[in-house]
Design a protein around this motif. Structure first.
Motif, PDB file in Angstrom:
ATOM      1  N   ALA A   1      -1.072 -89.153  19.783  1.00  0.00           N
ATOM      2  CA  ALA A   1      -1.808 -88.014  19.253  1.00  0.00           C
ATOM      3  C   ALA A   1      -2.908 -87.612  20.222  1.00  0.00           C
ATOM      4  O   ALA A   1      -3.106 -86.427  20.496  1.00  0.00           O
ATOM      5  CB  ALA A   1      -2.391 -88.354  17.889  1.00  0.00           C
ATOM      6  N   ILE A   2      -3.608 -88.610  20.756  1.00  0.00           N
ATOM      7  CA  ILE A   2      -4.693 -88.294  21.693  1.00  0.00           C
ATOM      8  C   ILE A   2      -4.126 -87.607  22.932  1.00  0.00           C
ATOM      9  O   ILE A   2      -4.637 -86.582  23.398  1.00  0.00           O
ATOM     10  CB  ILE A   2      -5.445 -89.578  22.077  1.00  0.00           C
ATOM     11  N   GLY A   3      -3.011 -88.169  23.434  1.00  0.00           N
ATOM     12  CA  GLY A   3      -2.366 -87.550  24.599  1.00  0.00           C
ATOM     13  C   GLY A   3      -1.977 -86.108  24.311  1.00  0.00           C
ATOM     14  O   GLY A   3      -2.257 -85.196  25.098  1.00  0.00           O
ATOM     15  N   GLY A   4      -1.345 -85.896  23.132  1.00  0.00           N
ATOM     16  CA  GLY A   4      -0.897 -84.560  22.761  1.00  0.00           C
ATOM     17  C   GLY A   4      -2.064 -83.602  22.637  1.00  0.00           C
ATOM     18  O   GLY A   4      -2.011 -82.452  23.066  1.00  0.00           O
TER      19      GLY A   4
ATOM     20  N   MET B   1       9.524 -86.686  21.031  1.00  0.00           N
ATOM     21  CA  MET B   1       9.043 -85.306  20.906  1.00  0.00           C
ATOM     22  C   MET B   1       7.576 -85.202  21.328  1.00  0.00           C
ATOM     23  O   MET B   1       7.138 -84.207  21.901  1.00  0.00           O
ATOM     24  CB  MET B   1       9.163 -84.836  19.451  1.00  0.00           C
ATOM     25  N   LEU B   2       6.808 -86.258  21.002  1.00  0.00           N
ATOM     26  CA  LEU B   2       5.376 -86.216  21.314  1.00  0.00           C
ATOM     27  C   LEU B   2       5.120 -86.313  22.812  1.00  0.00           C
ATOM     28  O   LEU B   2       4.209 -85.690  23.342  1.00  0.00           O
ATOM     29  CB  LEU B   2       4.654 -87.362  20.603  1.00  0.00           C
TER      30      LEU B   2
ATOM     31  N   ALA C   1       1.856 -81.210  16.159  1.00  0.00           N
ATOM     32  CA  ALA C   1       1.454 -81.493  14.776  1.00  0.00           C
ATOM     33  C   ALA C   1       2.666 -81.899  13.948  1.00  0.00           C
ATOM     34  O   ALA C   1       2.615 -82.853  13.168  1.00  0.00           O
ATOM     35  CB  ALA C   1       0.788 -80.260  14.168  1.00  0.00           C
ATOM     36  N   THR C   2       3.761 -81.181  14.147  1.00  0.00           N
ATOM     37  CA  THR C   2       4.974 -81.522  13.396  1.00  0.00           C
ATOM     38  C   THR C   2       5.442 -82.929  13.740  1.00  0.00           C
ATOM     39  O   THR C   2       5.770 -83.719  12.855  1.00  0.00           O
ATOM     40  CB  THR C   2       6.108 -80.534  13.733  1.00  0.00           C
ATOM     41  N   ALA C   3       5.466 -83.222  15.037  1.00  0.00           N
ATOM     42  CA  ALA C   3       5.947 -84.540  15.446  1.00  0.00           C
ATOM     43  C   ALA C   3       5.084 -85.640  14.837  1.00  0.00           C
ATOM     44  O   ALA C   3       5.598 -86.652  14.366  1.00  0.00           O
ATOM     45  CB  ALA C   3       5.962 -84.638  16.968  1.00  0.00           C
ATOM     46  N   LEU C   4       3.773 -85.415  14.804  1.00  0.00           N
ATOM     47  CA  LEU C   4       2.891 -86.416  14.192  1.00  0.00           C
ATOM     48  C   LEU C   4       3.210 -86.589  12.717  1.00  0.00           C
ATOM     49  O   LEU C   4       3.333 -87.711  12.211  1.00  0.00           O
ATOM     50  CB  LEU C   4       1.433 -85.995  14.355  1.00  0.00           C
TER      51      LEU C   4
ATOM     52  N   ALA D   1       8.439 -90.974   9.000  1.00  0.00           N
ATOM     53  CA  ALA D   1       9.334 -92.035   9.459  1.00  0.00           C
ATOM     54  C   ALA D   1       8.757 -93.412   9.116  1.00  0.00           C
ATOM     55  O   ALA D   1       9.452 -94.281   8.595  1.00  0.00           O
ATOM     56  CB  ALA D   1       9.565 -91.913  10.959  1.00  0.00           C
ATOM     57  N   LEU D   2       7.456 -93.580   9.379  1.00  0.00           N
ATOM     58  CA  LEU D   2       6.830 -94.870   9.055  1.00  0.00           C
ATOM     59  C   LEU D   2       6.929 -95.156   7.564  1.00  0.00           C
ATOM     60  O   LEU D   2       7.198 -96.276   7.147  1.00  0.00           O
ATOM     61  CB  LEU D   2       5.360 -94.846   9.468  1.00  0.00           C
TER      62      LEU D   2
END
Lengths: 130, 488
Positions: free
Chosen positions: A47-50, A114-115, A78-81, A87-88
């Protein structure tokens, strides 16, 4: 040697391979708590990288101000997150041998990819493939 | 019971309505409510970027939508109300009384929508530059708005049928319109329509933009962004909606998604639903990140998936309302809850105007060897049983077709003879055994007639034609009793 040159051919292949191995490993361990910790940490790092990439894209001088183009910068990450979280949830909520659990693992790997995948620039789309 | 009973003995009445309604919802949500704003956005985006390719693409997509919505869309829209009023005129009668002005406004809005789509499509080529173009874009957004309003009105009626809320107490249009399920359902359907439109546009783009044209990737990526944008709102709206569904109806969920035999498979089915939804998101995600990588066939997948999901959603919504057609007010057999006491006292047939004559196969179930007087009495009982069946059961059941009673009885009682003694007890308590069925509406004697009728179904597999084929006779006893407040 073949593998190394294959990985060098495109910059994202290394990270993708890493992710697949990580998720395979997590799946094999079968320890839900550990999985959740590692999973959450992976999400946070990605998330930080994105976020950094999105900020940079927003600040780039040739960006367009049209809403679609701005949304297009933020939405995929945002969607991938969000989907990573789904998924988790699937992984944690379902017993290890179930279909839902496996679906969660596959989805988790896919969403991490995706991220980390850099988005294809549509204007140069024809030039740089894959 | 002032209308003859329309009946389809193979497909079932529910099948007829469901078929038309699902088709209409798919066209209305996908091609009108969701697609019109998308087309207007495309036109606007192209105008802002001074890129004529967007304009050309938007026009072609609009043209497809124009053809389908003004033909199949309009026909199925009328078709829903036609089929529903054939199958259950009483529920439509009640809805018309409550929502008269809403429907009147709906008509005005619909006419406006039709005029707007005509104007929007036909002026596309002429209003090209400057102020005219801007006016044209505004026309597009107005069209989107009116398409949405037509949906927003009808959704209120759908919500009302699930849970009329305060209307049960004060009987005003306002409280009926603002029923508890209304806003949640609207909040769910609005993003659903937008997503559906995106998914449809994803399939259409490759038809209009060549494979080697770099614009194809750009267009696919943009439409995919639109599609994905509304997905979280579907989930949020769906969650709100689910919370608003009355508790009693949720108990029906398991039977609704499958049938009685498969109701144990609910978990597997839910997993399938989740998996399908995930598949849609995944394809759309790839379409954003690597638009060139997604083959055309893969773009069809989300379309099929969302059609499948929506069709199931509508089916479930229709089903879980049972035993009511209008929540707590009218049962699915068209009888009002408040009238039950009366019907039980006087019998259902006392208020039934029409009779559905016995078919030759049904008459043959009474032995020809009986003395004439006895035979006539037996035929009379059978006729009454059939009329009870047609009025009390046929709106949900066929005899041997979809959801056929004979199949249910066979599952329950096997090859034992289905004598009235065997089936009568169950029928008297059927609403307790299966809460999605209304209680038996008639008198004790009529329960006996019904059992007699059901008994002959064991051997007689001939279909039972509805009034539309068999015609009707007026019951000789009819008119002897009038419901409270009714006058002839």
């Amino acid at each position: 040697m073949r593998l190394l040159s294959w990985m060098d051919a495109a910059p994202h292949r290394g990270p993708v391979l890493n992710i697949v191995m990580l998720v395979l490993l997590l799946g094999m361990i079968g320890n839900t708590a550990l999985l959740l910790c590692v999973g959450a940490a992976t999400i946070a790092v990605s998330a930080i990288g994105g976020l950094r990439r999105a900020m940079r894209a927003m600040a780039s001088p040739d960006r367009s101000h049209l809403p679609l183009d701005r949304i297009a910068i933020w939405l995929p990450g945002a969607t991938a997150l969000g989907m990573c979280a789904v998924a988790l949830l699937l992984i944690v909520e379902n017993p290890a041998s179930s279909v839902a659990h496996s679906l969660g693992l596959v989805l988790f790997a896919f969403e991490l990819v995706m991220l980390v995948l850099p988005s294809e620039r549509p204007s140069t789309a024809g030039v740089s493939k894959g | 019971m002032d209308f003859p009973v329309f009946h389809l003995d193979v497909l079932g009445n529910r099948g007829l309505i469901a078929g038309i309604a699902v088709l209409h919802v798919l066209i209305n949500h996908g091609l009108a409510v969701g697609l019109m704003p998308l087309v207007a956005c495309m036109e606007w985006y192209g105008h802002r970027k001074r890129d004529a390719r967007w304009d050309a693409l938007a026009y072609r997509i609009l043209f497809c939508a124009f053809i389908v919505t003004t033909t199949a869309g309009a026909l199925t829209g009328v078709g829903i109300w036609l089929s529903v009023s054939l199958v259950n005129p009483y529920s439509i009668g009640s809805l018309l009384r409550v929502f008269f002005w809403a429907w009147f406004v709906e008509w005005l809005v619909f006419i406006t929508e039709v005029c707007l789509i005509l104007a929007y499509t036909l002026t596309w080529k002429t209003w090209r530059e400057g102020a005219a173009k801007r006016r044209h874009i505004r026309l597009g957004f107005a069209l989107g708005l009116f398409s949405w309003i037509t949906m927003a009105i009808i959704v209120s009626i759908l919500g009302f049928m699930m849970d009329p809320g305060n209307w049960l107490a004060d009987n005003t249009l306002f409280s009926g319109f603002t029923n508890p399920v209304y806003l949640p359902q609207l909040a769910f359907r609005t993003p659903l329509a937008a997503t559906m439109a995106g998914v449809i546009a994803l399939v259409l783009v490759p038809f209009f933009v060549g494979r080697d044209d770099p614009f194809r990737r750009e267009a696919i990526r943009a439409v995919a962004v639109w599609t994905l944008l509304f997905c979280p709102f579907i989930v949020a709206g769906g969650y709100w909606y689910y919370g608003a569904v009355p508790e009693a109806m949720k108990d029906n969920l398991a039977v609704s998604v499958l049938t009685l035999q498969f109701s144990g498979w609910l978990d597997e089915f839910l997993l399938l639903v989740v998996g399908t939804a995930i598949a849609i998101v995944v394809v759309v995600q790839v379409a954003i990140v690597r638009p060139g990588l997604v083959p055309r066939t893969a773009l069809v997948l989300p379309l099929l998936a969302i059609l499948w999901l929506t069709a199931h959603f509508e089916r479930v919504r229709e089903f879980i309302r049972k035993p009511y057609v209008i929540g707590r007010y009218m049962y699915a057999n068209g009888l009002r809850v408040d009238d039950y006491a009366l019907l039980r006292r006087d019998g259902l047939l006392a208020y039934a105007t029409y009779s559905n004559p016995l078919t030759p196969a049904e008459q043959a179930s009474v032995p020809a060897a009986l003395p004439p007087a006895e035979r006539a009495a037996a035929l009379d009982r059978l006729q009454k049983g059939k009329d009870v069946f047609m009025n009390a059961c046929s709106r949900c059941h066929t005899t041997h077709g979809v959801n056929g009673v004979a199949d249910h009885l066979h599952r329950m009682f096997g090859n034992r003879v289905w004598t009235p003694d065997l089936t009568g007890d169950y029928l008297a308590n059927m609403h307790n055994a299966q809460p999605y069925m209304p209680p038996f509406p008639g008198s004790q004697a009529e329960l006996g007639f019904l059992s007699t009728y059901l008994e002959q179904l064991q051997a007689n597999r001939e279909p039972v034609p509805g009034a539309q084929q068999a015609g009707i006779t007026v019951r000789p006893e009819s008119g002897s009793k009038l419901a409270v407040g009714e006058r002839r």
